[in-house]
Design an enzyme around this catalytic site. Structure first.
Site, PDB file in Angstrom:
ATOM      1  N   HIS A   1      -7.281   7.347   0.544  1.00 28.12           N
ATOM      2  CA  HIS A   1      -6.008   6.626   0.543  1.00 28.12           C
ATOM      3  C   HIS A   1      -6.024   5.461   1.523  1.00 28.12           C
ATOM      4  CE1 HIS A   1      -1.867   6.281  -0.637  1.00 28.12           C
ATOM      5  NE2 HIS A   1      -1.422   6.379   0.609  1.00 28.12           N
TER       6      HIS A   1
ATOM      7  N   HIS B   1       0.848  -1.198   0.000  1.00 31.47           N
ATOM      8  CA  HIS B   1       0.000   0.000   0.000  1.00 31.47           C
ATOM      9  C   HIS B   1       0.877   1.240   0.000  1.00 31.47           C
ATOM     10  CE1 HIS B   1      -2.235   3.207   2.357  1.00 31.47           C
ATOM     11  NE2 HIS B   1      -2.989   3.050   1.283  1.00 31.47           N
ATOM     12  N   SER B   2       0.530   2.225  -0.836  1.00 33.15           N
ATOM     13  CA  SER B   2       1.191   3.522  -0.832  1.00 33.15           C
ATOM     14  C   SER B   2       2.696   3.365  -1.085  1.00 33.15           C
ATOM     15  CB  SER B   2       0.893   4.228   0.494  1.00 33.15           C
ATOM     16  OG  SER B   2       1.300   5.567   0.475  1.00 33.15           O
ATOM     17  N   TYR B   3       3.552   3.901  -0.186  1.00 33.35           N
ATOM     18  CA  TYR B   3       4.999   3.715  -0.300  1.00 33.35           C
ATOM     19  C   TYR B   3       5.375   2.238  -0.301  1.00 33.35           C
ATOM     20  CZ  TYR B   3       9.796   3.366   1.555  1.00 33.35           C
ATOM     21  OH  TYR B   3      11.106   3.019   1.787  1.00 33.35           O
TER      22      TYR B   3
END
Length: 286
Positions: free
Chosen positions: A264, A110-112
């Site tokens: 997010h 997820h994300s980074y």
């Protein structure tokens, strides 16, 4: 959920003893036969282990609902504690976890964490697929700071006005000194979790884990998505990573794409969509 394409972390004696004690458990898990509904090509093939890698401003507890659902489906799950210190060192941590797992792995970021799995899976033979969840999907040489130019991909609220920066030591940073980036508590819900109840986001803001500046600017290596099948869940109401940028990265990686009208923090607000796309990847047959 809206489908936009094909459905797509003392001593050597003690350590050795601990590993020896874990070996029988790993063997049992690896040999376990999957349920008949698991969608595997062979009734005796082991279910893949789902390895979850969180991103910045979060921790492994963000996967709680996802973990519970996957376990109900019979899948073994590992949630890695992502250090968030540097892209290559974080990828090394995840890769070291992958090396302890017998059998196939579906690697989820997820994300980074998407940038981390892009690098961690390189050379890890047991990884069969990558799943990106509202994530960065970098190409070689790109960093989080450079991958999505704001002029080309506007709409993100994550930036200097909504973040705090604090000097910290960091062993993997040049010179051993770094800076930690966190989202200002007053802005956390708007930036990160707009569709999560305010009472919950207030707790998430306090418990968020910072991303180091080194991790933000370190360029990615050769991406594992060049050789592995990939899935990407686009978060269409994302104020941290612009949805248009997510689609650009997913298309470049030739990922199987799904989308959901989510902030997010999609694992918290829409865990069902996260579970669905992971199961798609786990059941995929070449």
């Amino acid at each position: 959920m809206t489908v936009t394409g094909t459905r797509h972390w003392r001593s050597g004696v003690v350590l050795a003893a601990a590993l020896a004690a874990l070996a029988p458990i790993a063997a049992v898990n690896a040999d376990a036969a999957p349920p008949s509904w698991a969608g595997q090509s062979s009734p005796h093939a082991p279910l893949p282990t789902i390895v979850l890698v969180h991103g910045a401003f979060a921790d492994s507890s963000s996967w709680d609902a996802t973990i519970a659902a996957l376990q109900k489906h019979g899948y073994p799950v590992v949630a890695v504690a992502n250090p968030l210190r540097g892209l290559s060192s974080d990828a090394d941590v995840v890769r070291s976890v992958l090396a302890t797992i017998n059998g196939p792995v579906i690697l989820v970021g997820h994300s980074y964490g998407g940038a981390v799995i892009t690098n961690a899976a390189r050379g890890a033979a047991n990884v069969k697929a990558l799943v990106y969840i509202g994530a960065f999907v970098p190409a070689q040489g790109e960093s989080l700071a450079t991958i999505l130019p704001p002029a080309q991909f506007p709409g993100a609220l994550l930036g200097p006005d909504t973040t705090d920066v604090r000097p910290v030591p960091n062993a993997v940073a040049p010179g051993g000194q770094d800076a930690d980036i966190t989202i200002k508590p007053a802005d956390f819900r708007a930036v990160f979790a707009g569709d999560v109840p305010a009472s919950e986001t207030a707790l998430m803001a306090v418990t968020q884990r910072p991303l180091s500046y080194t991790a933000d600017i370190e360029p990615s290596g050769i991406p594992a998505w060049q050789t592995l099948p990939s899935w990407d869940l686009i978060t269409d109401d994302d104020k941290a990573i612009p949805p248009a940028g997510q689609r650009f990265m997913a298309a470049r990686a030739h990922a199987h794409v799904e989308s959901v009208d989510s902030s997010h923090a999609v694992m918290v607000s829409h865990p069902g969509a996260v579970v669905d796309i992971i199961l798609d990847a786990a059941r995929y047959e070449v």
